[in-house]
Each structure stands twice: as C-alpha cells, then as structure tokens.
Design an enzyme around this catalytic site. Structure first.
Site, PDB file in Angstrom:
ATOM      1  N   HIS A 533     -13.422   1.996   4.632  1.00 14.76           N
ATOM      2  CA  HIS A 533     -13.292   0.580   4.308  1.00 14.76           C
ATOM      3  C   HIS A 533     -13.882  -0.301   5.411  1.00 14.76           C
ATOM      4  CE1 HIS A 533     -10.472  -3.076   3.488  1.00 14.76           C
ATOM      5  NE2 HIS A 533     -11.689  -3.298   3.067  1.00 14.76           N
ATOM      6  N   HIS A 538     -17.373  -3.429   5.972  1.00 18.84           N
ATOM      7  CA  HIS A 538     -17.254  -4.656   6.772  1.00 18.84           C
ATOM      8  C   HIS A 538     -18.181  -4.651   7.984  1.00 18.84           C
ATOM      9  CE1 HIS A 538     -13.630  -6.736   5.080  1.00 18.84           C
ATOM     10  NE2 HIS A 538     -13.474  -5.538   4.525  1.00 18.84           N
ATOM     11  N   HIS A 724     -17.545  -1.561  -1.331  1.00 19.90           N
ATOM     12  CA  HIS A 724     -16.380  -2.278  -0.802  1.00 19.90           C
ATOM     13  C   HIS A 724     -15.304  -2.426  -1.862  1.00 19.90           C
ATOM     14  CE1 HIS A 724     -14.031  -5.969   0.162  1.00 19.90           C
ATOM     15  NE2 HIS A 724     -13.893  -5.303   1.288  1.00 19.90           N
ATOM     16  N   ASN A 728     -11.398  -1.222  -1.530  1.00 23.63           N
ATOM     17  CA  ASN A 728     -10.498  -2.326  -1.179  1.00 23.63           C
ATOM     18  C   ASN A 728      -9.490  -2.701  -2.255  1.00 23.63           C
ATOM     19  OD1 ASN A 728      -9.943  -4.690   0.787  1.00 23.63           O
ATOM     20  ND2 ASN A 728     -10.212  -5.705  -1.186  1.00 23.63           N
ATOM     21  N   ILE A 873     -13.170  -9.985   1.689  1.00 26.82           N
ATOM     22  CA  ILE A 873     -11.747  -9.896   2.012  1.00 26.82           C
ATOM     23  C   ILE A 873     -11.460  -8.504   2.541  1.00 26.82           C
ATOM     24  CG2 ILE A 873     -11.079  -9.177  -0.305  1.00 26.82           C
ATOM     25  CD1 ILE A 873      -9.032 -11.268   2.235  1.00 26.82           C
TER      26      ILE A 873
END
Length: 873
Positions: A533, A538, A724, A728, A873
C-alpha cells in the site's frame, strides 16, 4: 459597402469604437472554502471599492510583441513574447454575493478587441485583492475570426504581491514543445522555471514550487533517542523515493533531520496549494479525521483501556465495538472533540452519542457470518481476493529456499518436509504437484527475517512466516503447512529456528493452527500496509507528480494525460509523514514492525523495479501466469479463479488501450518521442532525482519509442488508480474486524508444558486474543482504516474527468469516451462473475464479493468498490 465589410471582419464598429470580446470567469471565493476566514469577502469588496481589482490581459498566440524581448533566449537572440492585450477587470465583484456553501461565482469580463492580438492563447491575471481565490475557468465567446476559446485553470491565485512573476494560464489547446506557437514559447518555458523554484528557503503556502527532498522528517531527535529515525533516501543502506521539499529548518540535534511541525499545525505542512485537498474533501474528514485520531481519540482510547483492561475477554467483547458501542470516559478531551468539530460531517464520522458511546460500522467480513473468517478456505482466499493479493507466488522448488546471504544469515532453507504435506495433495506426488502448477506459497520469510530479532525487542513477539498452499480442482486454495521462524539465539549466522504447523480442526492442534494462521496474518498485514500500500503506491508515485510539474508544461499532452492521476497525492503523503508514518505515529503504534516500520520499507524498496509494476509482468514474475500471445491480455493465469488478477487484467488492458490511442494521436513515430524535449527532461529527472537511488538501474525504459511511452504511462496510471484501489478501499471491509487481519502479535506460540499451552485446552479464544492486537491498538487501527477506506464526496473515478473540456482535440476526447464505455462493460462482467457460483473465490465463506477493482462506487463512504483516478487517501 466594401469598407463596412472590412470593418466588420477586423472587429471595428462603424463609429470607430473597438468591439469587445465577451468573457466569463468562474471561480470560488476564499470565504466559501474557508469557514475560519469569513471576513475575506468583506475585505475583498473594500479592495474593489478603492480600485484594487482582479485584472486580466490576453496574450496572443499568433503575433509577437517585437518591442518586448524576454531577455532569456538562447545564444545571442532573445526570445520574444506574445502580444499582450489591454487590461480588463472582473465586473460586479462587489455586487456578486455568494453563500457559505461550496458554490461557484461567475463574473463577466469584457476585453477590448485589438486586431494585432489575433487569437488569444493565454492570459495574465493579477489579483490585487487581499485574499486568494480558486480560479476554475475563463471562456471567451466571440473572438473575431475564431469563435469560442476555453481556458481550464483550476488553480489558486494569491494576491499579486506574493508572486515574483505574473500568473499565466493557457487555453485548452495541446501542443508538443516543438509545435508551440512562437508567441507562447517564452510563457510556456517561464512557467516551468517558476514551478521549479530555486532549491532553497522555506516554502510558504502561496509558493508554487515542486522540488525534491529525502524522507528526513519522520523522526524528531530533539525529543529524545526514542524518536530518532534514519533518513530514508540518498544512501545504499536506506534508499527511498523522494518526497516534496518543504524547506523547514533542521532540528537542533541532527542537522540532517528536518524539524517537525507541531501537531496542532499538522494540516499546514507545505505542499503546492494546487495539490492540497479541495474543500469537499477536507470537510469530509479525510484531513481532520487523521488529526482527530492523533489529537483526540488516541488519548481517549488510552484512558478507556487504562480504566478497564487493554484486553478483549472474548470475541463477543470485540463485537461490542460494532453492535453496542464503547463508552468513552468523560473528560475535557471528549468534550473538546465533540464541541469543537469544525465540520458537521465529522459528527457523522465519529458517531458519539449523548452518553459518550463510540460505535464503529459493521465490517463486511462479519456481516453475514461472524465466524466464517476462521475457515481455512477464507484464510487462503484472501491471498488472491483480499487486500494484499500481490504477494502469493507459484512454488517451483521444494523445500522452499532462501535468497538471504548464507554468510550473514546461515541456512534459511525451509523446514517444511515432504511428510508435512504429501497426504494433502489429492493423490499427487510432490513432483507432480509442482510440475502441474498446483503448489503456491505466501512467503514473508526473506523480507522479514533480517528484522525479526530487532522487532522482537519491542513489545512485538512475532515470526517470519512461510505458508504453503495447494490448488484444488475446483479452483480453491487449501493451506498445507505454515512455518514460523525465528533467528537462531546464538546469532544470525547460525540460521533459523523453525517450527511447522499443519491444518487441524479440533483440540490443542486446532488451536495451534488458528494461532499459526494469525501469525501469518500479522506478517501479511504489516507487509500490506508498509509495502503493497504505502511504498508501492503512495511513495513511488510522488516523484512522478513532482517531475511532471517541473518538466511538463500544462500544454503538454502527457501532462494532460497523467495530471488527473496525481490529484491529492502530495497532500495525503504529507499528512502521512506528520501523523501516520512518523516516529511515535499511528502506524508505529499499530503495526508489528513498530519503530522499524519505515526502515523496513526502505530496505524492501531495494527490490522495486518500475517495469515490474505492470500487472502482466508482475504476474509472470510471481509465477501466477505464463506469457501467452493468444490470450487477450498476453498472459494466461495459472489460477483461473484469481479475482484480483482476472479483474486487474481487464482494467490494465483498458488503460493500455486508452493510453495507446491517446499517445499515438500526438506521437506519430518514435522520432517524435525522441525529439520531445520536455518529455525527455521529465523522464531523465524522474530517474535521476525522483528515484535517484535507482538511477543506474538498467531496467528503466529509455523513452526512445512509442512503446516505451505507452508502457510507462500505462504503469503510472495503473499504480495510481487500480493498484492503489485494490490495496486501500478494502481495508475496513476485511481488516475492520481485527481478528481476521491482526496487525500485532504480543506472545510467541505456547510451548508444551507452559500454562498458556494448558489453557489452550480450556479457553483457546482467550489465548488467541491475548496473542493478537490488544484493545487500544485495535481501536486506533480501526479508527484509522475507517477513514482510509472512505471515498470522499468529490471523488473522481477512473474514466472520469473533472472538466469535460480538458483538451480541445476531438480524437482524444472520443478515445476517452471509448475508455469509459469499456470500463462500464468491465463493471457488468464483474457483477456477472460475482453472481456465478462456479467462481468459488469471488465471494467465499464470508459472502463478501470481490469488488475492489469495480471501476465506480455507488456513493461516498465505505463501499468496498470504486477506482479513484489517483492515490488520494
């Protein structure tokens, strides 16, 4: 008569008065977006009354002002600027009132038509007000000889005294650098110079600077030794992608570490203002929620667990979190939390009733059946249809071996033997099972073993794990054995001490098997959060965002292609560095590697390779697929019922088709790619600065061909959107019930003859709950992933754009519409497969259909579906 026709064509009226170009400007005022600054509207009206207005000037795309050399040309010739028109002002600012809700304000503006201006291609805006505003669009309706021209701006415009150069916006026409009209070249190049900054100084909120820094802001050495963390990036020991520079001063204790921001200011960490969350997202708690956990909920939960016990006594005790609620202790912090919430939506997301009861929503994993998560089938299914389906791989050799250096770590070969598994292979021999692609492994051994000794000096007590699985004829995976390994007590060089557990349903053996699965889940939870993740989406995407804004003009076709997939990434990453992944932050408090979390992440970045982020390449590398030119996606899956891969390949192919159509419209040959100066500068900087610790890796595409460009852009979009989403938005549905995916283990496996081992016979649940995540860490972890699993109300999903006029070119618009239709077909296909009982792995015993790669979501909040465009997010 001829004279009148000439006058009409030139834009002159009979009386000699110049005609007007009518325009409309759409913007959002600061007072609409910032409820803490309601005076902004009043001050700006006063500015208007004293002549301090918002002024615009059009810039020609066809005619050059030969009297205004830029002074920045190459060689001896200065570049010339496009002809700049006369000043025009936004009209009726004083009399245009807006409500305190997020609404656009529209203003008329009338420009004098000047024949020598020709066709406008850009405009300068000067804000003489006291406050900034968010400029959305400018539309010119009646440009003589041309018609309508549209400018998509979507940028904060601060008072002009905050800028050293003018703010310039371009029309929605797309140009390769070599095709840019001469009058716009200077403005295109100067805008990129402004965005790069000068590399020094502390950056302020109005600065529009994209620059690089190491992850040197995670620790706080001034606070004490417990808060010292290594700098990530810039070294062979701890390589890492770069993050956005803020320019804050160093700490007093360590000049290489950047000083932290006080918690109360944690939402004000610098990122370029256009990269910050929009007003809807902020009001949807995605920013304030993280702050509230750290500032309010953490001490409240701590008090709660201190006043009772930091243990769950039973599984029914855990269910009270969702069914009955938790009574938070009365106190000033609770009152402060609820009385001073900045947005009403926060009250909905922190459901505390009048008696101080805090209640979480029921996770999907236990909605239909409260115990199905404990079944072996579900344990295995989540390796291919859960939130971390990117780790499992085909087993090609037995026993499993290790890639760890034997000179340092001794013999790390697996202790799983033929006898452990031979009777569970449906009559196949071990060789037959391997040769027919029926054996698989979830391997967390090599990645964790070098850190297990240090991790176990904290409150964590855990193992490095290997899990062997068998593919049954109906497509389901069956666990065969779990190996739990510790470093040798006499030193790493002596190898591992391992124990192997095999499936059992009853008695002590059954309880030990449940515990063994829990240790595997702990490993997988940490690797998921830190690697699959955080690191692989990110962290690795942020350098792409920075490099694109520094080297690709907004006029560039690749900027227009990728920009939607960069939305909010720098902002959420900045928040994470302040609150989640920092020393003593939420992640260290809730995930088993504790203070070694980010250091471990850096070590695992050594294995990251950009081309391997392509889904087909990743599947082949893990042995989960074989190359097959006859397959629609170029690969053939070895587990046909592999929901993540099945849906992912459909999404991957749709993205690649869209990217191919788009890129081939602008790049007609490989030569076009090679001669694109901005594209080449972007790719060079991305490798050499953005991922500077890997700049010498031979696997980087050279960006010499259409194929390089298409494959690279497809990977970027895949990682930022689908990858993602897959990691997530299932966090709360699957891990919101912590026993299913515990993040910590606090005790080792009970040894025969110990009181804990004896208690397994009478109260196995108590031993299980004493081993996994405790009450405090559970509450903090659930509160966090509830926030992270939510879609905001302004979410923009794959196949959607925030502006229908993002480019003027018709063919890319048509290709994008085709992309959207294809995604709609994929949605229908996912629904059909989830309803088809022959696909056992798509729903499983827990009755949770696999929807994490469903392109859209039916609404905001926790839906367990939907692929947003970006890592937001």
């Amino acid at each position: 008569m001829l004279h009148q026709i000439v006058d009409l064509l030139s834009g002159r009226k009979d009386d000699g008065e110049r005609s007007k170009i009518k325009g409309k400007v759409v913007l959002m005022k600061k007072n609409v977006l910032d409820l803490n600054d309601l005076s902004a509207s009043v001050v700006d009206r006063i500015n208007e009354l004293v002549g301090q207005k918002v002024a615009l000037q059009l810039i020609s795309s066809v005619n050059t002002d030969h009297s205004a050399a830029s002074g920045s040309g190459s060689g001896s010739e200065d570049k010339l600027k496009g002809k700049v028109g006369k000043v025009a002002y936004l009209e009726k600012w004083v009399t245009t009132f807006t409500s305190l809700t997020p609404e656009d304000s529209t203003y008329d503006i009338n420009f004098d038509w000047e024949e020598e201006l020709g066709v406008p291609g850009a405009f300068i805006i000067k804000n003489s007000h006291h406050n900034e505003f968010y400029l959305k669009t400018l539309t010119l309706e009646n440009v003589p000889g041309h018609g309508r021209i549209h400018f998509v701006c979507n940028s904060w415009v601060y008072p002009s005294d905050k800028y050293k150069t003018s703010r310039v916006f371009f029309s929605n026409q797309t140009y390769l650098p070599s095709e840019t009209p001469d009058p716009l070249v200077y403005y295109r190049e100067q805008e990129l110079v402004n965005l790069r900054g000068n590399g020094s100084g502390q950056l302020e909120e109005w600065d529009r600077v994209y620059d690089y820094a190491h992850y040197n802001d995670l620790g706080n050495p001034d606070k004490g030794e417990d808060y010292v963390r290594p700098v990530l990036g810039g070294s062979s020991e701890y390589p890492y992608p770069r993050r956005g520079r803020t320019g804050r001063p160093p700490t007093k204790t360590d000049p290489n570490s950047e000083s932290p921001i006080p918690l109360l200011l944690s939402l004000n960490i610098y990122v370029p203002r256009d990269e910050r969350f929009g007003h809807l997202k902020m009001s949807d708690f995605l920013g304030y929620g993280l702050k509230s956990i750290s500032q309010f909920l953490l001490p409240e939960f701590t008090d709660l667990c201190a006043s009772t016990k930091n243990e769950f006594e039973s599984f029914e005790d855990i269910l009270q979190i969702y069914e009955g609620g938790l009574k938070l202790p009365d106190g000033p912090l609770l009152k402060s939390l609820y009385d001073n919430i900045p947005f009403e939506i926060l009250k909905d997301l922190l459901p505390i009733d009048g008696e101080g009861l805090f209640k979480f929503p029921m996770p999907q994993i236990i909605q239909e059946d409260k115990s199905a998560w404990r079944k072996d089938e579900e344990f295995a299914r989540e390796m291919i249809a859960g939130i971390n389906p990117m780790i499992i791989r085909r087993l090609s050799e037995f026993p499993p071996t290790s890639n760890l250096d034997p000179k340092v770590y001794g013999d790390q070969t697996s202790a799983i033997t033929h006898d452990h598994i031979v009777n569970q292979l449906d009559g196949l021999t071990l060789d037959e099972a391997i040769n027919t692609n029926r054996l698989f492994i979830l391997n967390h051994h090599d990645s964790l073993m070098p850190y297990i000794r240090r991790i176990n000096t904290t409150t964590t007590k855990t193992y490095a794990t290997r899990t062997l699985l068998f593919l049954e004829k109906d497509g389901r995976l069956k666990p065969l054995a779990i190996e739990l390994s510790l470093p040798h007590p006499n030193g790493d060089q002596f190898g591992a001490i391992s124990k192997v557990y095999t499936p059992a349903e009853d008695g002590v053996e059954g309880s030990l098997w449940q515990l063994a699965k829990a240790y595997v889940a702990v490993n997988d939870s940490g690797v998921h959060e830190l690697i699959s993740h955080w690191l692989h989406t990110h962290a690795v995407i942020e350098p792409f965002v920075i490099a694109a804004n520094r080297q690709l003009s907004v006029l560039h076709p690749i900027y227009k292609l990728l920009h939607p997939h960069f939305r909010d990434t720098m902002n959420i990453n900045a928040f994470a560095r302040q609150i989640l992944i920092n020393a003593g932050g939420i992640l260290e408090a809730t995930v088993f590697p504790a203070k070694y979390s980010m250091e471990l992440s850096a070590v695992m970045y050594k294995d990251w390779a950009f081309p391997e982020q392509a889904l087909p390449v990743d599947l082949v590398k893990r042995g989960m697929a074989e190359e097959d030119s006859n397959s629609p996606h170029g690969v053939r899956l070895l587990i046909k019922d592999y929901p993540y891969a099945v849906d992912g390949l459909e999404i991957w192919s749709a993205i690649k088709t869209w990217v191919t159509d788009y890129c081939k419209f602008y790049y007609i040959s490989d030569d076009t790619v090679q001669k694109d100066t901005e594209l080449q500068s972007w790719w060079k900087e991305l490798r050499e600065k953005g991922h500077g610790d890997k700049k010498h890796e031979p696997w980087w595409p050279k960006m010499d061909t259409q194929k390089d460009l298409i494959e690279s852009c497809t990977i970027i979009i895949w990682v930022a959107s689908a990858l993602h989403a897959a990691t997530n938005f299932g966090q709360y549905p699957y891990a919101g019930y912590l026993p299913n995916r515990p993040t910590l283990s606090r005790r080792f496996m009970p040894e025969p003859g110990s009181p804990e081992y004896d208690e397994l016979k009478t109260n196995p649940d108590k031993i299980f709950l004493r081993t996994i995540t405790a009450r405090l860490q559970t509450l903090i972890g659930i509160a966090l992933i509830e926030i992270l699993s939510r879609h905001s109300s302004d979410e923009i999903y794959l196949g959607q754009r925030d502006s229908p006029e993002w480019t003027k070119d018709a063919e890319p618009i048509q290709a994008f519409e085709k992309f959207g239709k294809k995604l709609g077909e994929i949605e229908k296909g996912i629904i059909e497969m989830n309803n088809d009982e022959k696909w056992n792995n798509r729903v499983g015993p827990v009755k949770v259909p696999y929807t994490l790669l469903f392109p859209t979501s039916e609404g905001e909040g926790i839906t367990g579906k939907g692929i947003p465009n970006s890592v937001a997010i």
